[in-house]
Write a protein that holds these residues in place. Structure first.
Motif, PDB file in Angstrom:
ATOM      1  N   GLY A 177       0.822  -1.201   0.000  1.00  0.00           N
ATOM      2  CA  GLY A 177       0.000   0.000   0.000  1.00  0.00           C
ATOM      3  C   GLY A 177       0.858   1.253   0.000  1.00  0.00           C
ATOM      4  N   PRO A 178       0.512   2.267  -0.785  1.00  0.00           N
ATOM      5  CA  PRO A 178       1.307   3.492  -0.886  1.00  0.00           C
ATOM      6  C   PRO A 178       1.476   4.206   0.450  1.00  0.00           C
ATOM      7  CG  PRO A 178      -0.283   3.370  -2.674  1.00  0.00           C
ATOM      8  CD  PRO A 178      -0.640   2.283  -1.720  1.00  0.00           C
ATOM      9  N   LYS A 179       2.644   4.779   0.639  1.00  0.00           N
ATOM     10  CA  LYS A 179       2.947   5.566   1.837  1.00  0.00           C
ATOM     11  C   LYS A 179       2.822   7.061   1.595  1.00  0.00           C
ATOM     12  CE  LYS A 179       4.201   1.777   3.982  1.00  0.00           C
ATOM     13  NZ  LYS A 179       3.344   1.181   5.042  1.00  0.00           N
ATOM     14  N   THR A 180       2.735   7.456   0.313  1.00  0.00           N
ATOM     15  CA  THR A 180       2.652   8.874  -0.027  1.00  0.00           C
ATOM     16  C   THR A 180       1.446   9.128  -0.923  1.00  0.00           C
ATOM     17  OG1 THR A 180       4.042   8.622  -2.004  1.00  0.00           O
ATOM     18  CG2 THR A 180       5.164   9.107   0.077  1.00  0.00           C
ATOM     19  N   ASP A 181       0.922  10.343  -0.855  1.00  0.00           N
ATOM     20  CA  ASP A 181      -0.201  10.717  -1.723  1.00  0.00           C
ATOM     21  C   ASP A 181       0.217  10.701  -3.187  1.00  0.00           C
ATOM     22  OD1 ASP A 181      -1.831  11.058   0.483  1.00  0.00           O
ATOM     23  OD2 ASP A 181      -1.480  13.224   0.615  1.00  0.00           O
ATOM     24  N   THR A 182       1.469  11.066  -3.444  1.00  0.00           N
ATOM     25  CA  THR A 182       1.965  11.093  -4.828  1.00  0.00           C
ATOM     26  C   THR A 182       1.901   9.714  -5.455  1.00  0.00           C
ATOM     27  OG1 THR A 182       3.455  12.946  -4.357  1.00  0.00           O
ATOM     28  CG2 THR A 182       3.965  11.600  -6.283  1.00  0.00           C
TER      29      THR A 182
ATOM     30  N   ARG B 286      12.042   0.026  -1.910  1.00  0.00           N
ATOM     31  CA  ARG B 286      10.655  -0.235  -2.296  1.00  0.00           C
ATOM     32  C   ARG B 286      10.399   0.283  -3.707  1.00  0.00           C
ATOM     33  NH1 ARG B 286       6.991  -0.568   2.331  1.00  0.00           N
ATOM     34  NH2 ARG B 286       5.393   0.380   1.001  1.00  0.00           N
ATOM     35  N   ILE B 287       9.409  -0.302  -4.368  1.00  0.00           N
ATOM     36  CA  ILE B 287       9.021   0.176  -5.690  1.00  0.00           C
ATOM     37  C   ILE B 287       8.569   1.629  -5.609  1.00  0.00           C
ATOM     38  CG2 ILE B 287       7.279  -0.074  -7.514  1.00  0.00           C
ATOM     39  CD1 ILE B 287       7.443  -3.088  -7.115  1.00  0.00           C
ATOM     40  N   GLU B 288       7.854   1.962  -4.563  1.00  0.00           N
ATOM     41  CA  GLU B 288       7.408   3.341  -4.388  1.00  0.00           C
ATOM     42  C   GLU B 288       8.602   4.291  -4.309  1.00  0.00           C
ATOM     43  OE1 GLU B 288       4.541   6.054  -1.461  1.00  0.00           O
ATOM     44  OE2 GLU B 288       4.663   3.881  -1.199  1.00  0.00           O
ATOM     45  N   GLY B 289       9.623   3.899  -3.558  1.00  0.00           N
ATOM     46  CA  GLY B 289      10.810   4.731  -3.451  1.00  0.00           C
ATOM     47  C   GLY B 289      11.505   4.919  -4.786  1.00  0.00           C
ATOM     48  N   ALA B 290      11.564   3.847  -5.596  1.00  0.00           N
ATOM     49  CA  ALA B 290      12.172   3.937  -6.922  1.00  0.00           C
ATOM     50  C   ALA B 290      11.375   4.895  -7.813  1.00  0.00           C
ATOM     51  CB  ALA B 290      12.243   2.556  -7.559  1.00  0.00           C
ATOM     52  N   TYR B 291      10.055   4.793  -7.757  1.00  0.00           N
ATOM     53  CA  TYR B 291       9.211   5.677  -8.563  1.00  0.00           C
ATOM     54  C   TYR B 291       9.433   7.138  -8.174  1.00  0.00           C
ATOM     55  CZ  TYR B 291       5.186   8.281 -10.196  1.00  0.00           C
ATOM     56  OH  TYR B 291       4.393   9.251 -10.773  1.00  0.00           O
ATOM     57  N   LEU B 292       9.413   7.424  -6.886  1.00  0.00           N
ATOM     58  CA  LEU B 292       9.577   8.801  -6.415  1.00  0.00           C
ATOM     59  C   LEU B 292      10.945   9.357  -6.789  1.00  0.00           C
ATOM     60  CD1 LEU B 292       7.964   8.508  -2.869  1.00  0.00           C
ATOM     61  CD2 LEU B 292       6.950   9.569  -4.909  1.00  0.00           C
ATOM     62  N   SER B 293      11.970   8.505  -6.771  1.00  0.00           N
ATOM     63  CA  SER B 293      13.306   8.942  -7.140  1.00  0.00           C
ATOM     64  C   SER B 293      13.388   9.268  -8.629  1.00  0.00           C
ATOM     65  CB  SER B 293      14.328   7.866  -6.780  1.00  0.00           C
ATOM     66  OG  SER B 293      15.635   8.281  -7.120  1.00  0.00           O
TER      67      SER B 293
ATOM     68  N   LYS C  67      -3.544  -6.299   4.500  1.00  0.00           N
ATOM     69  CA  LYS C  67      -2.441  -5.658   3.803  1.00  0.00           C
ATOM     70  C   LYS C  67      -2.749  -5.573   2.313  1.00  0.00           C
ATOM     71  CE  LYS C  67       2.559  -6.034   3.092  1.00  0.00           C
ATOM     72  NZ  LYS C  67       3.796  -6.774   3.454  1.00  0.00           N
ATOM     73  N   GLU C  68      -2.437  -4.426   1.726  1.00  0.00           N
ATOM     74  CA  GLU C  68      -2.609  -4.267   0.279  1.00  0.00           C
ATOM     75  C   GLU C  68      -1.443  -4.923  -0.444  1.00  0.00           C
ATOM     76  OE1 GLU C  68      -3.691  -0.365  -1.396  1.00  0.00           O
ATOM     77  OE2 GLU C  68      -3.782   0.333   0.678  1.00  0.00           O
ATOM     78  N   ARG C  69      -1.772  -5.627  -1.518  1.00  0.00           N
ATOM     79  CA  ARG C  69      -0.741  -6.192  -2.395  1.00  0.00           C
ATOM     80  C   ARG C  69      -1.189  -5.974  -3.830  1.00  0.00           C
ATOM     81  NH1 ARG C  69      -0.859  -9.868   1.912  1.00  0.00           N
ATOM     82  NH2 ARG C  69       1.193 -10.287   2.862  1.00  0.00           N
TER      83      ARG C  69
ATOM     84  N   CYS D 286      -0.457   7.916  -8.411  1.00  0.00           N
ATOM     85  CA  CYS D 286       0.162   7.179  -9.514  1.00  0.00           C
ATOM     86  C   CYS D 286      -0.426   5.782  -9.615  1.00  0.00           C
ATOM     87  CB  CYS D 286       1.665   7.112  -9.292  1.00  0.00           C
ATOM     88  SG  CYS D 286       2.528   5.933 -10.342  1.00  0.00           S
ATOM     89  N   LEU D 287      -0.520   5.087  -8.490  1.00  0.00           N
ATOM     90  CA  LEU D 287      -1.046   3.723  -8.484  1.00  0.00           C
ATOM     91  C   LEU D 287      -2.494   3.690  -8.948  1.00  0.00           C
ATOM     92  CD1 LEU D 287      -0.611   0.737  -7.803  1.00  0.00           C
ATOM     93  CD2 LEU D 287      -1.254   1.249  -5.438  1.00  0.00           C
ATOM     94  N   ASP D 288      -3.276   4.665  -8.557  1.00  0.00           N
ATOM     95  CA  ASP D 288      -4.666   4.740  -9.010  1.00  0.00           C
ATOM     96  C   ASP D 288      -4.724   4.853 -10.529  1.00  0.00           C
ATOM     97  OD1 ASP D 288      -5.648   4.544  -6.445  1.00  0.00           O
ATOM     98  OD2 ASP D 288      -5.964   6.699  -6.180  1.00  0.00           O
TER      99      ASP D 288
END
Length: 397
Positions: A88-93, A372-379, A130-132, A97-99
């Motif tokens: 599950g996303p940790k950030t609104d950004t 995390r994938i989220e971290g890679a995306y944000l970077s 947990k979201e997956r 994106c996931l939506d």
């Protein structure tokens, strides 16, 4: 104004607008090293703003750790042999994106039966605890869809060596194996930190010492993976299992997933595909003193499959299958830099620009969500925005 004059004026105005648009679209060229989530997100954000992007990927397919392994035999068995899912996303950004990915249909929720295992037993996870989310129909669909854009070109099996031109104003890229000229670019994005590793030549002549020196201090948690196909169902009512700690009951295992339970991975022949991953401490122990890749792959396959088979009675609550189905296929893999352990220096920033060289480094080792994938995306997003900001006059809305 006469009608013919009006027409000529309008035509000239439209033509000038078209020329200006073409100049804007083609005036900035960016090369991206690596097609993982960081590189793909950077490429897509730039492409959406009219930048011409070329992505160079040394491997056979795109995706980095979100890549998908597909066997070359008639079975065409596929495995998410790296990243297993998106939490599950940790950030609104990233939630936004996931939506978007969900609405476009290349990400779907992985629902099923999950459990954690430790010395005290098997603890089933509650429903919806947990979201997956997984790429659909395979994990690398995330990156392949981001890279599907008219302004993006992808060159697979191409390790690019980069150097500044004589004037120091552009990047010249050449094929690391053949020496073939790969083009000239205004900016360079390194989304794979291995590009700056001492055993690689990708950036050895790039003059980006700040990046190369810095990544030497980043430690990596190594991981072993086995991809195994059973002729029929194991009868195990679990789709994903997290093995906690180091217990004799589950040996080197850290994670096991029934890949064929994920959306888009279902099979009609009744066979089950499983991905087995090692516990970090087990991988460190097993890899000590071993350097030959073929031997490591064989070891990963043999150890993880054997430990998984031994764990089945425990996972099934003491009632394992009377007979283990035949194994149709089994392959081992080693992730040499699977999970980064960055220093505070990297967790405090989302990318590393070197403006004087028109260079930006990004990846899942930056930011608060490293690994995390989220971290890679944000970077990757941050790297793209860095380039757009430094060329803001060109990219005014």
């Amino acid at each position: 104004m006469h009608r013919s004059q009006t027409f000529r004026f309008l035509f000239a105005t439209v033509l000038a607008a078209i020329v200006m648009l073409a100049q804007t679209t083609n005036s900035l060229r960016v090369a991206v090293l690596g097609s993982g989530v960081a590189g793909s997100s950077a490429a897509r954000i730039l492409a959406d703003r009219g930048v011409e992007v070329t992505v160079f990927e040394a491997g056979f397919g795109i995706g980095g750790r979100t890549s998908t392994r597909i066997t070359r035999d008639d079975g065409r068995y596929q495995f998410d042999h790296g990243a297993q899912y998106l939490s599950g996303p940790k950030t609104d950004t990233f939630r936004e994106c996931l939506d978007g990915w969900k609405s476009e249909g290349f990400v779907k929720e992985w629902t099923g039966s999950f459990a954690s295992v430790d010395g005290s037993g098997v603890e089933a996870e509650g429903p919806k605890s947990k979201e997956r989310w997984v790429g659909y129909p395979r994990m690398n669909s995330i990156c392949s869809n981001m890279l599907h854009h008219k302004n993006i070109r992808v060159k697979l099996q191409t390790r690019a060596d980069a150097a500044r031109n004589e004037a120091g104003s552009k990047w010249n890229l050449k094929n690391g194996k053949t020496g073939e000229d790969l083009g000239t670019f205004d900016w360079l994005i390194a989304s794979d930190r291995n590009s700056g590793a001492h055993h690689r030549k990708d950036l050895s002549s790039a003059g980006v010492d700040e990046f190369i020196v810095g990544i030497k201090d980043i430690q990596s948690v190594k991981s072993l993976t086995a991809m195994v196909v059973f002729e029929k169902s194991l009868g195990l009512h679990l789709d994903g299992v997290q093995f906690e700690g180091t217990e004799d009951k589950h040996g080197a295992l850290g994670w096991a997933a029934r890949d064929t339970s994920k959306p888009g991975r279902e099979r009609t022949d009744g066979r089950e595909c499983w991905v087995l991953q090692s516990h970090p401490s087990a991988a460190k122990r097993l890899l000590k003193g071993k350097y030959k890749i073929d031997e490591i792959r064989e070891m990963a396959r043999d150890v993880l499959v054997d430990d998984f088979l031994k764990s089945l009675p425990h996972l099934a609550g003491g009632n394992g299958p009377d007979e283990i189905p035949p194994i149709v296929s089994a392959v081992g893999h080693r992730w040499g830099a699977a999970f980064p352990v960055p220093s505070q220096e990297y967790t405090d920033v989302e990318c590393q620009p070197i403006a004087s060289k028109q260079f930006v480094a990004c990846g899942d080792y930056f930011g608060k969500l490293s690994g995390r994938i989220e971290g890679a995306y944000l970077s990757g997003r941050s790297a793209a925005n860095e380039i757009l900001r430094r060329n803001k006059e060109q990219f005014k809305e």
